[in-house]
Design a protein around this motif. Structure first.
Motif, PDB file in Angstrom:
ATOM      1  N   ALA A 284      61.370  31.519  68.737  1.00  0.00           N
ATOM      2  CA  ALA A 284      61.500  32.715  67.899  1.00  0.00           C
ATOM      3  C   ALA A 284      62.482  32.486  66.757  1.00  0.00           C
ATOM      4  O   ALA A 284      62.728  33.390  65.974  1.00  0.00           O
ATOM      5  CB  ALA A 284      61.967  33.888  68.751  1.00  0.00           C
ATOM      6  N   GLN A 285      63.055  31.293  66.645  1.00  0.00           N
ATOM      7  CA  GLN A 285      64.086  31.084  65.630  1.00  0.00           C
ATOM      8  C   GLN A 285      63.456  30.892  64.245  1.00  0.00           C
ATOM      9  O   GLN A 285      62.467  30.179  64.095  1.00  0.00           O
ATOM     10  CB  GLN A 285      64.938  29.858  65.976  1.00  0.00           C
ATOM     11  CG  GLN A 285      65.626  29.936  67.322  1.00  0.00           C
ATOM     12  CD  GLN A 285      66.474  31.190  67.465  1.00  0.00           C
ATOM     13  OE1 GLN A 285      66.948  31.755  66.495  1.00  0.00           O
ATOM     14  NE2 GLN A 285      66.658  31.627  68.696  1.00  0.00           N
ATOM     15  N   ALA A 314      67.790  33.833  64.349  1.00  0.00           N
ATOM     16  CA  ALA A 314      66.553  34.531  64.711  1.00  0.00           C
ATOM     17  C   ALA A 314      66.186  35.515  63.600  1.00  0.00           C
ATOM     18  O   ALA A 314      67.042  35.913  62.801  1.00  0.00           O
ATOM     19  CB  ALA A 314      66.764  35.280  66.028  1.00  0.00           C
ATOM     20  N   PRO A 315      64.921  35.920  63.519  1.00  0.00           N
ATOM     21  CA  PRO A 315      64.528  36.899  62.501  1.00  0.00           C
ATOM     22  C   PRO A 315      65.385  38.162  62.598  1.00  0.00           C
ATOM     23  O   PRO A 315      65.618  38.698  63.692  1.00  0.00           O
ATOM     24  CB  PRO A 315      63.062  37.197  62.848  1.00  0.00           C
ATOM     25  CG  PRO A 315      62.592  35.983  63.572  1.00  0.00           C
ATOM     26  CD  PRO A 315      63.767  35.464  64.329  1.00  0.00           C
ATOM     27  N   GLY A 316      65.871  38.626  61.474  1.00  0.00           N
ATOM     28  CA  GLY A 316      66.649  39.856  61.430  1.00  0.00           C
ATOM     29  C   GLY A 316      68.097  39.718  61.869  1.00  0.00           C
ATOM     30  O   GLY A 316      68.858  40.687  61.830  1.00  0.00           O
ATOM     31  N   LEU A 457      64.757  34.806  55.221  1.00  0.00           N
ATOM     32  CA  LEU A 457      66.142  34.401  55.504  1.00  0.00           C
ATOM     33  C   LEU A 457      66.902  34.317  54.185  1.00  0.00           C
ATOM     34  O   LEU A 457      66.406  33.764  53.205  1.00  0.00           O
ATOM     35  CB  LEU A 457      66.156  33.024  56.185  1.00  0.00           C
ATOM     36  CG  LEU A 457      67.533  32.367  56.342  1.00  0.00           C
ATOM     37  CD1 LEU A 457      68.390  33.131  57.353  1.00  0.00           C
ATOM     38  CD2 LEU A 457      67.399  30.905  56.791  1.00  0.00           C
ATOM     39  N   LEU A 458      68.092  34.889  54.177  1.00  0.00           N
ATOM     40  CA  LEU A 458      68.960  34.767  53.004  1.00  0.00           C
ATOM     41  C   LEU A 458      70.203  33.978  53.418  1.00  0.00           C
ATOM     42  O   LEU A 458      70.879  34.341  54.392  1.00  0.00           O
ATOM     43  CB  LEU A 458      69.356  36.153  52.496  1.00  0.00           C
ATOM     44  CG  LEU A 458      70.212  36.180  51.220  1.00  0.00           C
ATOM     45  CD1 LEU A 458      69.410  35.651  50.027  1.00  0.00           C
ATOM     46  CD2 LEU A 458      70.710  37.594  50.926  1.00  0.00           C
ATOM     47  N   ILE A 459      70.472  32.893  52.688  1.00  0.00           N
ATOM     48  CA  ILE A 459      71.683  32.124  52.951  1.00  0.00           C
ATOM     49  C   ILE A 459      72.713  32.530  51.898  1.00  0.00           C
ATOM     50  O   ILE A 459      72.471  32.378  50.696  1.00  0.00           O
ATOM     51  CB  ILE A 459      71.418  30.607  52.883  1.00  0.00           C
ATOM     52  CG1 ILE A 459      70.371  30.215  53.929  1.00  0.00           C
ATOM     53  CG2 ILE A 459      72.713  29.821  53.109  1.00  0.00           C
ATOM     54  CD1 ILE A 459      69.999  28.746  53.935  1.00  0.00           C
ATOM     55  N   GLY A 487      64.592  43.788  56.930  1.00  0.00           N
ATOM     56  CA  GLY A 487      64.428  43.048  58.183  1.00  0.00           C
ATOM     57  C   GLY A 487      64.698  41.563  58.007  1.00  0.00           C
ATOM     58  O   GLY A 487      64.134  40.709  58.690  1.00  0.00           O
ATOM     59  N   MET A 488      65.552  41.259  57.050  1.00  0.00           N
ATOM     60  CA  MET A 488      65.831  39.873  56.689  1.00  0.00           C
ATOM     61  C   MET A 488      66.886  39.279  57.625  1.00  0.00           C
ATOM     62  O   MET A 488      67.769  39.991  58.092  1.00  0.00           O
ATOM     63  CB  MET A 488      66.427  39.914  55.277  1.00  0.00           C
ATOM     64  CG  MET A 488      66.043  38.829  54.363  1.00  0.00           C
ATOM     65  SD  MET A 488      66.625  39.182  52.679  1.00  0.00           S
ATOM     66  CE  MET A 488      68.190  39.943  52.875  1.00  0.00           C
TER      67      MET A 488
END
Ligand code: SF4
Length: 603
Positions: A284-285, A314-316, A457-459, A487-488
């Motif tokens: 799920a990652q 993981a998501p979110g 995904l935001l880094i 939901g990022m």
């Protein structure tokens, strides 16, 4: 009229006269009147007549046309060639660099005048010979200016930002780097033109340039030398024209330099990017890093600033990676999106981002991933935004990297994004340049670009470090809201523990290139299990309700790591056993791991 434009007036006058010469009421510059050789000025011949009775004024103005045409044509040819060679050599490097940039050194080995003399003597004089010869002479200058500009910008934050958004090499070369080195190129162009005017006149003076009877300042000076005793003014006019034109070109050079400088300051080079990875594999990652080791080839041998890092997001979820400068935080973040600097490489381990194996992904696959599946926000928003493009243009470019939207729709989307990140009056801000915005607004604009294609995904690499406390809080609030609304997932890289407490679900603490503690944010911050985490908390003013205590010593260099626990030289809990082999991370509490053998005492 600005000071810069005013400085261009003299050379524009010269160019205008040269352009209008055919329609001006001038005598035929080639008409010979032997009876009036060296005649003084008269109503019909304001500057007198030369040794063949030709009108001096007419020849002077037609000479301007010849000299400028040769000089400008040669400079433009050299400029175009130099820009292509410098961009290609600086961007592609390797053999291409050798063939394009280094080959210019061969030309530079020859003194320019001697080389010109040699070629013109071999090929024959004339304007058609002079133009390519002068172009070749000035080609290395342009190539080196462009090459140096590319080298200084290719790792700039705003170029990295375009890479992160999925921009390809051609787009980066033409739309990102080239506009930022336009200033030095223009200055080089004006310098080359001024130099070409002198060289053309010199060669014509020697009889190796423009062929008589065509008018040229060099030919006029050469001819007047023989009659300078009888008619000294014949020498004066072309010399004055030459001096005035060179002076006007120099004024233009200075004006171009001054006008372009504010927009072409070399952006700060990328900060040291060190970032570690996180752990436990799970299908799920969204981001999964396993046993990541990053190697840098240093003059003294390879060093490994990131070693054995395993983390996942993981998501979110929001994962904060914390640690002092030099802990490997940013480098891990760059490895996660395949953007390590050229000197670094992934030596061991695996990185999976949105199901894509970063180590084995093709450049095209990486570009599709960046900006679409993952966005990135850097600390220095001013350095990360392209100074020569408006905010709107940059956001629309970010959109265009992954979506085909017509111009009006892209503009509407850019306005919507600016609204979403809380920028007031977004229509007007679209036309603003980065330097016209405040630090907080620039960071918001960077975030708008990063989320333009709805990444999962935001880094965020130290996104609030350069901001004051009030703005920091606003940007944090914005990131938290975006994460919630979209939901990022968020990978938050920071050295600021109070910030972590506000935003993170989980925390990974990095020290000297390795993770030393990892777990739920509340656990790690309230009940740390590693002396380094505890020391970090104690060094924050007011966080534990007492005076801050700085951490003694410094982070060890990657090439001088202690044999046992990396933190041992600075640790108040250290014992003899700590100087043996380092401990792997052990699960001390549910989902909470530490690498300290004395975690029970620390807790
Ligand atoms: S293992 Fe020893 S030296 Fe390392 S942090 Fe724990 S107590 Fe300190």
């Amino acid at each position: 009229m600005s000071r810069h434009w005013a400085a261009a007036i003299p050379i524009l006058c010269v160019v205008l006269v040269a352009l209008l010469v055919p329609v001006l009421p001038l005598a035929d510059p080639l008409h010979i009147d032997v009876a009036r050789q060296l005649a003084a000025s008269s109503a019909a011949h304001l500057l007198g007549q030369d040794e063949y009775g030709r009108d001096v004024l007419s020849r002077l103005l037609w000479g301007a046309r010849t000299t400028l045409a040769v000089s400008i044509a040669a400079s433009l040819l050299a400029c175009i060639g130099g820009v292509v060679l410098g961009l290609v050599g600086g961007t592609l490097r390797g053999v291409t660099e050798l063939l394009t940039v280094r080959s210019m050194d061969v030309i530079l080995c020859f003194p320019p005048l001697l080389l010109a003399l040699l070629v013109v003597t071999l090929v024959g004089p004339g304007a058609s010979t002079l133009i390519p010869v002068l172009a070749v002479l000035y080609l290395p200058g342009f190539t080196r200016v462009v090459y140096a500009g590319v080298l200084s910008l290719r790792t700039a934050d705003f170029v990295e930002a375009v890479r992160v958004l999925g921009g390809g090499p051609l787009r980066i070369m033409l739309r990102t780097i080239l506009p930022n080195i336009a200033g030095p190129i223009m200055v080089q162009l004006s310098l080359a033109t001024a130099s070409a005017i002198v060289l053309e006149s010199g060669l014509s003076f020697l009889g190796l340039g423009v062929v008589p009877p065509a008018a040229s300042w060099g030919l006029m000076i050469g001819a007047a030398r023989a009659t300078m005793v009888q008619a000294p003014l014949l020498l004066l006019w072309p010399c004055l024209a030459l001096v005035f034109t060179i002076f006007a070109m120099n004024l233009l050079c200075d004006a171009v330099r001054d006008a372009m400088e504010p927009r072409t300051q070399t952006p700060r080079r990328l900060r040291d990017r060190l970032l570690p990875g996180l752990f436990r594999p799970s299908p799920a990652q969204l981001l999964q890093i396993e046993d990541l080791t990053v190697e840098i080839v240093a003059p003294s041998g390879p060093i490994r600033p990131v070693r054995g890092v395993s983390v996942s997001v993981a998501p979110g979820e929001t994962l904060a990676v914390v640690g002092e400068s030099g802990s490997g935080k940013s480098l891990t973040g760059l490895a996660a999106i395949g953007l390590l600097p050229d000197i670094a490489r992934i030596a061991e381990g695996d990185v999976s981002l949105a199901g894509q194996d970063i180590r084995r992904a093709t450049p095209n696959a990486l570009r599709r991933l960046r900006g679409a599946a993952v966005g990135m926000v850097f600390q220095d928003a001013l350095g990360s935004l392209n100074p020569v493009h408006t905010i709107g243009a940059q956001i629309m470019e970010a959109i265009a990297a992954h979506r085909r939207l017509p111009g009006t729709a892209a503009r509407r989307e850019a306005v919507r994004l600016l609204e979403e990140v809380g920028i007031a009056d977004p229509q007007r801000r679209l036309s603003a340049y980065p330097h016209e915005l405040s630090g907080g607004m620039r960071q918001r604009a960077m975030i708008a670009m990063a989320i333009a294609n709805d990444p999962r995904l935001l880094i965020a690499d130290e996104p609030t470090t350069a901001l004051d406390v009030t703005i920091q809080a606003q940007v944090l609030e914005l990131l938290a809201r975006l994460r919630r609304d979209r939901g990022m997932a968020l990978l938050f890289i920071t050295h600021n523990l109070p910030v972590v407490a506000e935003i993170a679900d989980r925390v990974a603490v990095m020290y000297a290139g390795a993770i030393v503690e990892e777990g739920p944010a509340a656990d790690v911050l309230d009940r740390p299990l590693h002396p380094y985490t505890r020391a970090l908390l104690e060094s924050v003013p007011g966080l534990l309700g007492r005076l801050p205590e700085p951490i003694g010593g410094t982070v060890p260099m990657p090439n001088a790591l202690p044999p046992g626990c990396l933190f041992a030289p600075r640790c108040g809990y250290a014992e003899a056993a700590c100087d043996t082999a380092p401990l792997p991370l052990v699960t001390a509490r549910p989902r909470h791991r530490t690498s300290c053998r004395r975690w029970k005492e620390v807790a």
